[in-house]
Design a protein around this motif. Structure first.
Motif, PDB file in Angstrom:
ATOM      1  N   ARG A  67      -3.669   6.989  -3.616  1.00  0.00           N
ATOM      2  CA  ARG A  67      -3.496   5.793  -2.803  1.00  0.00           C
ATOM      3  C   ARG A  67      -3.581   4.556  -3.679  1.00  0.00           C
ATOM      4  O   ARG A  67      -4.562   4.371  -4.397  1.00  0.00           O
ATOM      5  CB  ARG A  67      -4.536   5.759  -1.679  1.00  0.00           C
ATOM      6  CG  ARG A  67      -4.300   6.824  -0.627  1.00  0.00           C
ATOM      7  CD  ARG A  67      -5.415   6.928   0.381  1.00  0.00           C
ATOM      8  NE  ARG A  67      -5.100   7.879   1.448  1.00  0.00           N
ATOM      9  CZ  ARG A  67      -5.214   9.185   1.338  1.00  0.00           C
ATOM     10  NH1 ARG A  67      -5.664   9.712   0.199  1.00  0.00           N
ATOM     11  NH2 ARG A  67      -4.884   9.982   2.339  1.00  0.00           N
ATOM     12  N   SER A 118       1.007   5.729  -0.722  1.00  0.00           N
ATOM     13  CA  SER A 118       0.382   7.033  -0.939  1.00  0.00           C
ATOM     14  C   SER A 118       1.437   7.928  -1.558  1.00  0.00           C
ATOM     15  O   SER A 118       2.509   8.125  -0.968  1.00  0.00           O
ATOM     16  CB  SER A 118      -0.119   7.639   0.372  1.00  0.00           C
ATOM     17  OG  SER A 118      -1.190   6.889   0.904  1.00  0.00           O
ATOM     18  N   GLU A 166       0.844  -1.190   0.000  1.00  0.00           N
ATOM     19  CA  GLU A 166       0.000   0.000   0.000  1.00  0.00           C
ATOM     20  C   GLU A 166       0.882   1.245   0.000  1.00  0.00           C
ATOM     21  O   GLU A 166       1.822   1.355   0.794  1.00  0.00           O
ATOM     22  CB  GLU A 166      -0.920   0.003   1.221  1.00  0.00           C
ATOM     23  CG  GLU A 166      -1.945  -1.125   1.197  1.00  0.00           C
ATOM     24  CD  GLU A 166      -2.946  -1.032   2.347  1.00  0.00           C
ATOM     25  OE1 GLU A 166      -2.822  -0.070   3.157  1.00  0.00           O
ATOM     26  OE2 GLU A 166      -3.825  -1.894   2.438  1.00  0.00           O
ATOM     27  N   MET A 168      -3.235  13.425  -2.973  1.00  0.00           N
ATOM     28  CA  MET A 168      -2.522  12.162  -2.765  1.00  0.00           C
ATOM     29  C   MET A 168      -3.224  11.034  -3.511  1.00  0.00           C
ATOM     30  O   MET A 168      -4.460  10.983  -3.579  1.00  0.00           O
ATOM     31  CB  MET A 168      -2.434  11.827  -1.278  1.00  0.00           C
ATOM     32  CG  MET A 168      -1.651  12.832  -0.451  1.00  0.00           C
ATOM     33  SD  MET A 168       0.088  12.960  -0.942  1.00  0.00           S
ATOM     34  CE  MET A 168       0.690  11.336  -0.416  1.00  0.00           C
ATOM     35  N   THR A 194      -2.698   0.173  -4.094  1.00  0.00           N
ATOM     36  CA  THR A 194      -2.328  -1.123  -3.549  1.00  0.00           C
ATOM     37  C   THR A 194      -1.746  -1.942  -4.687  1.00  0.00           C
ATOM     38  O   THR A 194      -2.470  -2.372  -5.590  1.00  0.00           O
ATOM     39  CB  THR A 194      -3.533  -1.854  -2.925  1.00  0.00           C
ATOM     40  OG1 THR A 194      -4.084  -1.072  -1.875  1.00  0.00           O
ATOM     41  CG2 THR A 194      -3.099  -3.205  -2.378  1.00  0.00           C
ATOM     42  N   THR A 196      -7.602  10.751  -6.987  1.00  0.00           N
ATOM     43  CA  THR A 196      -6.793  11.337  -5.923  1.00  0.00           C
ATOM     44  C   THR A 196      -7.686  11.960  -4.856  1.00  0.00           C
ATOM     45  O   THR A 196      -8.854  12.271  -5.094  1.00  0.00           O
ATOM     46  CB  THR A 196      -5.856  12.421  -6.477  1.00  0.00           C
ATOM     47  OG1 THR A 196      -6.642  13.448  -7.104  1.00  0.00           O
ATOM     48  CG2 THR A 196      -4.900  11.846  -7.500  1.00  0.00           C
TER      49      THR A 196
END
Length: 225
Positions: free
Chosen positions: A213, A188, A186, A211, A215, A207
């Motif tokens: 994110r 960011s 994970e 940011m 996975t 976003t």
């Protein structure tokens, strides 16, 4: 300039090494070579002097005798592991500053240990079509995007199996986010737009507060534009 340190650091990272060591090795080169050499270096995964990259990445062991190595072919499980790592290696190769160079047949899934086992005839009509399409896609993106050709490089993440490169040329940004580890990762990372797209699959990511994110799956990655 044949950039053997790039290949060495890449193989160590894919073999379970720390991405921070890859970054340190590459930054040392950047500090000690003129920009023209760094951005024009011949980066490669294999040559006529090295075992085939797919075999190196997939084989669970190296047979002791020359004949056994000549007869060796990756098992289905080894082949799947080798192809996943080869795709990640290709993403890094085409995302990194320098001149990405492929030894014939690596894009087609050729196998083989040391010379002359690495110099077989190109498998016309029997290429690995998925690998071939993947490397063609990487080549097209490299040709289309100035940020991948000559953009500045920055490291957004380099810990364990996780490696995130940011290339930028003027307003164009490309981010290669890669996970060589065996567990999901994970992350960011900063992103100025409202969304990002994986140029390889078309998948979109939204976003929040500047940011992004993500996975990343084990031995997987995305090329964000």
């Amino acid at each position: 300039l044949m950039n053997y340190p790039f290949r060495t650091a890449l193989l160590q990272w894919l073999g379970g090494g720390d991405a921070a060591a890859f970054r340190e090795s590459m930054e040392t080169i950047r500090e000690n070579y003129p920009p023209a050499a760094f951005y024009g270096a011949m980066n490669f995964l294999g040559t006529h002097d090295t075992p085939r990259i797919l075999t190196l990445l997939g084989a669970a062991h190296t047979p002791e005798t020359k004949q056994a190595r000549a007869d060796y072919r990756l098992s289905p499980a080894e082949l799947a592991r080798g192809k996943a790592k080869l795709r990640l290696a290709g993403m890094l190769l085409y995302s990194f500053p320098g001149s990405p160079t492929l030894f014939y047949g690596d894009e087609a899934g050729m196998q083989g240990f040391e010379d002359p086992l690495n110099r077989g005839t190109y498998p016309w009509g029997q290429e690995d079509s998925s690998l071939l399409a993947y490397f063609r896609q990487l080549g097209t993106l490299r040709k289309q995007r100035l940020s991948l050709q000559c953009g500045d490089i920055g490291y957004l993440y380099a810990v364990g199996g996780g490696l995130v490169l940011r290339r930028q040329s003027e307003d164009e940004v490309t981010v290669a986010a890669m996970n060589a580890g065996m567990q999901p990762l994970e992350l960011s990372i900063p992103w100025s737009g409202a969304l990002a797209k994986d140029a390889l699959t078309g998948q979109q990511f939204f976003t929040r507060n500047g940011m992004l994110r993500l996975t990343l799956p084990p031995v997987g990655g995305v090329l964000l534009v």
